[in-house]
Scaffold this active site. Structure first.
Site, PDB file in Angstrom:
ATOM      1  N   ARG A  56       0.891  -1.229  -0.042  1.00  0.00           N
ATOM      2  CA  ARG A  56      -0.042   0.059   0.067  1.00  0.00           C
ATOM      3  C   ARG A  56       0.965   1.164  -0.061  1.00  0.00           C
ATOM      4  O   ARG A  56       0.601   2.265  -0.782  1.00  0.00           O
ATOM      5  CB  ARG A  56      -0.763   0.046   1.168  1.00  0.00           C
ATOM      6  CG  ARG A  56      -1.912  -1.035   1.137  1.00  0.00           C
ATOM      7  CD  ARG A  56      -3.160  -0.892   2.142  1.00  0.00           C
ATOM      8  NE  ARG A  56      -2.577  -0.970   3.592  1.00  0.00           N
ATOM      9  CZ  ARG A  56      -2.662  -2.022   4.387  1.00  0.00           C
ATOM     10  NH1 ARG A  56      -3.103  -3.331   3.607  1.00  0.00           N
ATOM     11  NH2 ARG A  56      -2.109  -2.133   5.416  1.00  0.00           N
ATOM     12  N   LYS A 146     -12.998  14.294   5.798  1.00  0.00           N
ATOM     13  CA  LYS A 146     -13.930  13.954   5.034  1.00  0.00           C
ATOM     14  C   LYS A 146     -14.786  12.696   5.874  1.00  0.00           C
ATOM     15  O   LYS A 146     -14.015  12.099   6.576  1.00  0.00           O
ATOM     16  CB  LYS A 146     -13.442  12.938   3.663  1.00  0.00           C
ATOM     17  CG  LYS A 146     -14.239  11.968   3.310  1.00  0.00           C
ATOM     18  CD  LYS A 146     -14.006  11.047   2.234  1.00  0.00           C
ATOM     19  CE  LYS A 146     -14.739   9.760   2.224  1.00  0.00           C
ATOM     20  NZ  LYS A 146     -14.230   8.820   1.207  1.00  0.00           N
ATOM     21  N   GLU A 187     -20.389  14.718   3.121  1.00  0.00           N
ATOM     22  CA  GLU A 187     -20.586  13.717   2.049  1.00  0.00           C
ATOM     23  C   GLU A 187     -21.802  12.698   2.191  1.00  0.00           C
ATOM     24  O   GLU A 187     -21.747  11.812   2.705  1.00  0.00           O
ATOM     25  CB  GLU A 187     -19.273  13.034   1.659  1.00  0.00           C
ATOM     26  CG  GLU A 187     -19.524  11.834   0.534  1.00  0.00           C
ATOM     27  CD  GLU A 187     -18.058  11.122   0.207  1.00  0.00           C
ATOM     28  OE1 GLU A 187     -17.277  11.131   0.979  1.00  0.00           O
ATOM     29  OE2 GLU A 187     -18.382  10.145  -0.791  1.00  0.00           O
ATOM     30  N   LYS A 229     -19.718  17.305  -0.728  1.00  0.00           N
ATOM     31  CA  LYS A 229     -19.350  16.153  -1.526  1.00  0.00           C
ATOM     32  C   LYS A 229     -20.630  15.292  -1.821  1.00  0.00           C
ATOM     33  O   LYS A 229     -20.794  14.319  -1.194  1.00  0.00           O
ATOM     34  CB  LYS A 229     -18.079  15.169  -1.003  1.00  0.00           C
ATOM     35  CG  LYS A 229     -17.725  14.172  -1.759  1.00  0.00           C
ATOM     36  CD  LYS A 229     -16.260  13.674  -1.547  1.00  0.00           C
ATOM     37  CE  LYS A 229     -16.093  12.454  -2.371  1.00  0.00           C
ATOM     38  NZ  LYS A 229     -14.454  11.997  -2.140  1.00  0.00           N
TER      39      LYS A 229
END
Ligand code: 13P
Length: 363
Positions: A56, A146, A187, A229
């Protein structure tokens, strides 16, 4: 209802507004790379790459060291693990991005969980220690965050319960972020799963957004220091009637004009399973809609910025240069779409353009 409250201090308002406006600077958007280690497993499985912390790291290093990334990317959303991982020469990814002029964002939700009593709906958890985590992330160089909530469309859903719960938890998250100098990206993702038509998607999205801004107001969130978002308004993935990019764009902007206050500096769309080309063509059409609007209309794409990169890389060192090239191409295409200047088909994806839809997508 009580209406007594204190505005956040002026200096904090200025700071949040400046960050939010910088994220939606013209011609730029957000690279969303906050997939949890669990979601990376599915991506790596396609080319038999073990989902280790090191793999990753190698993948994210490839992304963040792409030349000229900052030309079309203003901010990047990271997972906690990625924020503290380091480049080969020992610099944290957070520092690397900041030094490149890219604003660092962090996913702070702890994932989607069932909402008991609802009709198989969900909420998102992670509020408990959020105040402390946001303070630490700010000290560690993050300027925005977020939190994703999902709402599904079906015959009897979304329910009132799901709309109230999800919009309220997003508002709580937003107010906590702002207290720590972090711009919240709000979001409420209305999923594309289902066979509903665009008009149903429009009505549900408008209902959710109306509730969202009521909740943000109830929690005294400083709207100038937030970003929205949302999903674009498109028909359900199984709906036989497809709409043109121009119809999608018009309905999308029309709905936001009805529901999103002018104080919000920008709307940064998620790609939500659209193909790379579709996500760009739709953003381009949205920026060409003949309706006056007060906000920047930008992107915060995960799948639609990374699908070609992953395919080109396929986990092999010798493909890194090609993979970086694919990222530059997608960033450039969406950068052009921000101005409504992308010509459909002019920057093709690495392989044939394909849907990136994943049922009940988890991030
Ligand atoms: P997609 O663009 O892949 O929908 O993801 C964006 C994102 O950050 C979802 O939370």
């Amino acid at each position: 209802m009580g209406t007594n409250f204190n505005y956040i201090p002026c200096a904090l308002q200025d700071e949040l507004r400046t960050i939010a406006n910088a994220i939606v600077a013209p011609g730029k958007g957000i690279l969303a790379v906050d997939e949890s280690p669990g979601s990376m497993a599915k991506k790596f499985l396609t080319f038999d790459l073990p989902n280790t912390e090191e793999n990753r790291r190698i993948y994210r290093q490839l992304l963040f060291t792409t030349e000229n990334l900052q030309e079309h990317i203003s901010g990047a959303i990271l997972h906690n693990e990625t924020l503290y991982q380091k480049t080969d020469d020992g610099k944290t990814f957070g520092d690397l991005l900041r030094h490149r002029g890219i604003i660092v964002g962090i996913k702070v939700d702890k994932g989607i969980v069932p909402l008991p009593g609802s009709l198989d709906e969900s909420t998102t958890e992670g509020l408990d220690d959020l105040y402390c985590r946001c303070g630490k992330y700010k000290r560690d160089g993050c300027d925005f965050a977020k939190w994703r909530c999902v709402l599904k469309i079906g015959k009897h859903i979304p329910t009132y319960q799901a709309i109230m719960e999800n919009t309220n938890v997003l508002a709580r998250y937003a107010s906590i972020c702002q207290s720590q100098g972090i711009v919240p990206i709000v979001e409420p993702d209305v999923l594309v799963d289902g066979d509903h038509d665009i008009i149903r998607a429009q009505k549900v999205t408008e209902t959710v957004l109306a509730a969202q801004y009521k909740a943000l107001n109830d929690h005294h969130v400083y709207l100038e220091g937030t970003l929205l978002k949302p999903n674009m308004i498109i028909p359900g993935q199984k709906c036989p009637r497809r709409n043109s990019p121009e119809e999608i764009a018009y309905i999308t902007v029309q709905s936001f004009l009805r529901t999103v206050p002018a104080a919000v500096p920008g709307i940064v769309f998620l790609s939500g399973g659209q193909s790379e080309e579709e996500a760009t063509v739709h953003l381009n059409a949205i920026n060409n809609v003949n309706l006056k609007h007060p906000w920047e209309l930008s992107f915060s794409y995960g799948r639609a910025l990374q699908a070609s990169v992953l395919e080109a890389w396929a986990g092999k060192n010798e493909n890194i240069a090609q993979a970086k090239n694919e990222l530059q191409k997608r960033a450039k295409a969406n950068g052009l779409a921000r101005y409504g200047k992308y010509v459909a088909g002019s920057i093709p994806p690495f392989k044939a353009d394909q849907s990136l839809f994943v049922e009940d997508h988890k991030y």
